[in-house]
Design a protein around this motif. Structure first.
Motif, PDB file in Angstrom:
ATOM      1  N   MET A 196       0.857  -1.175   0.000  1.00 49.00           N
ATOM      2  CA  MET A 196       0.000   0.000   0.000  1.00 49.00           C
ATOM      3  C   MET A 196       0.895   1.227   0.000  1.00 49.00           C
ATOM      4  O   MET A 196       1.829   1.324   0.784  1.00 49.00           O
ATOM      5  CB  MET A 196      -0.896  -0.021   1.249  1.00 49.00           C
ATOM      6  N   SER A 197       0.564   2.151  -0.856  1.00 50.85           N
ATOM      7  CA  SER A 197       1.367   3.363  -0.941  1.00 50.85           C
ATOM      8  C   SER A 197       1.077   4.283   0.239  1.00 50.85           C
ATOM      9  O   SER A 197       0.081   4.131   0.952  1.00 50.85           O
ATOM     10  CB  SER A 197       1.084   4.097  -2.254  1.00 50.85           C
ATOM     11  N   LYS A 198       1.982   5.225   0.423  1.00 51.22           N
ATOM     12  CA  LYS A 198       1.842   6.179   1.524  1.00 51.22           C
ATOM     13  C   LYS A 198       0.558   6.997   1.376  1.00 51.22           C
ATOM     14  O   LYS A 198      -0.157   7.236   2.341  1.00 51.22           O
ATOM     15  CB  LYS A 198       3.067   7.078   1.572  1.00 51.22           C
ATOM     16  N   ARG A 199       0.228   7.386   0.148  1.00 51.55           N
ATOM     17  CA  ARG A 199      -0.992   8.165  -0.096  1.00 51.55           C
ATOM     18  C   ARG A 199      -2.243   7.346   0.233  1.00 51.55           C
ATOM     19  O   ARG A 199      -3.195   7.859   0.799  1.00 51.55           O
ATOM     20  CB  ARG A 199      -1.062   8.632  -1.539  1.00 51.55           C
ATOM     21  N   MET A 200      -2.230   6.092  -0.154  1.00 51.92           N
ATOM     22  CA  MET A 200      -3.379   5.225   0.130  1.00 51.92           C
ATOM     23  C   MET A 200      -3.549   5.024   1.632  1.00 51.92           C
ATOM     24  O   MET A 200      -4.662   5.012   2.149  1.00 51.92           O
ATOM     25  CB  MET A 200      -3.211   3.868  -0.563  1.00 51.92           C
ATOM     26  N   ALA A 201      -2.434   4.878   2.334  1.00 54.76           N
ATOM     27  CA  ALA A 201      -2.485   4.693   3.785  1.00 54.76           C
ATOM     28  C   ALA A 201      -3.060   5.938   4.461  1.00 54.76           C
ATOM     29  O   ALA A 201      -3.892   5.846   5.369  1.00 54.76           O
ATOM     30  CB  ALA A 201      -1.105   4.377   4.332  1.00 54.76           C
ATOM     31  N   ILE A 202      -2.619   7.106   4.007  1.00 53.02           N
ATOM     32  CA  ILE A 202      -3.125   8.364   4.578  1.00 53.02           C
ATOM     33  C   ILE A 202      -4.610   8.531   4.257  1.00 53.02           C
ATOM     34  O   ILE A 202      -5.403   8.924   5.116  1.00 53.02           O
ATOM     35  CB  ILE A 202      -2.298   9.567   4.071  1.00 53.02           C
ATOM     36  N   LEU A 203      -5.000   8.197   3.038  1.00 48.31           N
ATOM     37  CA  LEU A 203      -6.406   8.283   2.655  1.00 48.31           C
ATOM     38  C   LEU A 203      -7.260   7.326   3.489  1.00 48.31           C
ATOM     39  O   LEU A 203      -8.322   7.695   4.002  1.00 48.31           O
ATOM     40  CB  LEU A 203      -6.570   7.969   1.163  1.00 48.31           C
ATOM     41  N   ALA A 204      -6.782   6.106   3.655  1.00 52.93           N
ATOM     42  CA  ALA A 204      -7.520   5.126   4.462  1.00 52.93           C
ATOM     43  C   ALA A 204      -7.639   5.586   5.907  1.00 52.93           C
ATOM     44  O   ALA A 204      -8.701   5.466   6.528  1.00 52.93           O
ATOM     45  CB  ALA A 204      -6.833   3.765   4.387  1.00 52.93           C
ATOM     46  N   LEU A 205      -6.555   6.144   6.447  1.00 53.97           N
ATOM     47  CA  LEU A 205      -6.582   6.652   7.820  1.00 53.97           C
ATOM     48  C   LEU A 205      -7.565   7.812   7.944  1.00 53.97           C
ATOM     49  O   LEU A 205      -8.325   7.895   8.913  1.00 53.97           O
ATOM     50  CB  LEU A 205      -5.181   7.094   8.249  1.00 53.97           C
ATOM     51  N   GLY A 206      -7.600   8.692   6.958  1.00 54.08           N
ATOM     52  CA  GLY A 206      -8.535   9.819   6.972  1.00 54.08           C
ATOM     53  C   GLY A 206      -9.980   9.356   6.919  1.00 54.08           C
ATOM     54  O   GLY A 206     -10.840   9.872   7.637  1.00 54.08           O
ATOM     55  N   ILE A 207     -10.256   8.376   6.074  1.00 51.26           N
ATOM     56  CA  ILE A 207     -11.619   7.834   5.981  1.00 51.26           C
ATOM     57  C   ILE A 207     -12.015   7.173   7.293  1.00 51.26           C
ATOM     58  O   ILE A 207     -13.102   7.389   7.812  1.00 51.26           O
ATOM     59  CB  ILE A 207     -11.735   6.848   4.798  1.00 51.26           C
ATOM     60  N   TRP A 208     -11.106   6.383   7.846  1.00 49.58           N
ATOM     61  CA  TRP A 208     -11.384   5.719   9.125  1.00 49.58           C
ATOM     62  C   TRP A 208     -11.660   6.745  10.229  1.00 49.58           C
ATOM     63  O   TRP A 208     -12.606   6.612  10.996  1.00 49.58           O
ATOM     64  CB  TRP A 208     -10.207   4.820   9.525  1.00 49.58           C
ATOM     65  N   ALA A 209     -10.841   7.788  10.306  1.00 47.04           N
ATOM     66  CA  ALA A 209     -11.026   8.832  11.325  1.00 47.04           C
ATOM     67  C   ALA A 209     -12.362   9.536  11.150  1.00 47.04           C
ATOM     68  O   ALA A 209     -13.067   9.807  12.129  1.00 47.04           O
ATOM     69  CB  ALA A 209      -9.878   9.839  11.267  1.00 47.04           C
ATOM     70  N   GLY A 210     -12.733   9.824   9.913  1.00 44.56           N
ATOM     71  CA  GLY A 210     -14.019  10.481   9.656  1.00 44.56           C
ATOM     72  C   GLY A 210     -15.194   9.612  10.053  1.00 44.56           C
ATOM     73  O   GLY A 210     -16.153  10.085  10.669  1.00 44.56           O
ATOM     74  N   LEU A 211     -15.136   8.335   9.723  1.00 39.97           N
ATOM     75  CA  LEU A 211     -16.220   7.420  10.089  1.00 39.97           C
ATOM     76  C   LEU A 211     -16.308   7.231  11.595  1.00 39.97           C
ATOM     77  O   LEU A 211     -17.394   7.169  12.162  1.00 39.97           O
ATOM     78  CB  LEU A 211     -16.037   6.074   9.387  1.00 39.97           C
ATOM     79  N   THR A 212     -15.165   7.141  12.245  1.00 40.55           N
ATOM     80  CA  THR A 212     -15.148   6.988  13.697  1.00 40.55           C
ATOM     81  C   THR A 212     -15.741   8.210  14.380  1.00 40.55           C
ATOM     82  O   THR A 212     -16.546   8.101  15.304  1.00 40.55           O
ATOM     83  CB  THR A 212     -13.706   6.744  14.193  1.00 40.55           C
TER      84      THR A 212
END
Length: 91
Positions: A1-17
């Protein structure tokens, strides 16, 4: 997983949480939203068979859980809706 994908996934997870937490706290009424505990307790104490309070606690579903003893030493457990002051059947 690229760094951008990891940051995007973390952002989505944080928003949903955050959204889930916000929704959860909106559904849990606070004691301040209804009758004061002293008022609820006063109404319980005014019952003709009331002898003494064993416990009173706030439940996040919007009610006070109260346990008290009657003059004939019976134990009573009752849940009082904070907004209406009426007895409710809750778990």
């Amino acid at each position: 997983m690229s760094k951008r994908m990891a940051i995007l996934a973390l952002g989505i997870w944080a928003g949903l949480t955050a959204a889930a937490y916000s929704q959860d706290t909106k559904n849990n009424p606070k004691p301040e939203a209804g009758k004061k505990p002293s008022v609820v307790l006063s109404e319980i104490e005014s019952r003709p068979d009331f002898a003494r309070l064993d416990s009173m606690s706030w439940k996040d579903k919007g009610y006070y859980e109260i346990e008290y003893r009657t003059t004939d030493k019976a134990r009573v457990e009752i849940n009082i809706d904070a907004s209406s002051g009426v007895a409710v059947d809750q778990d």
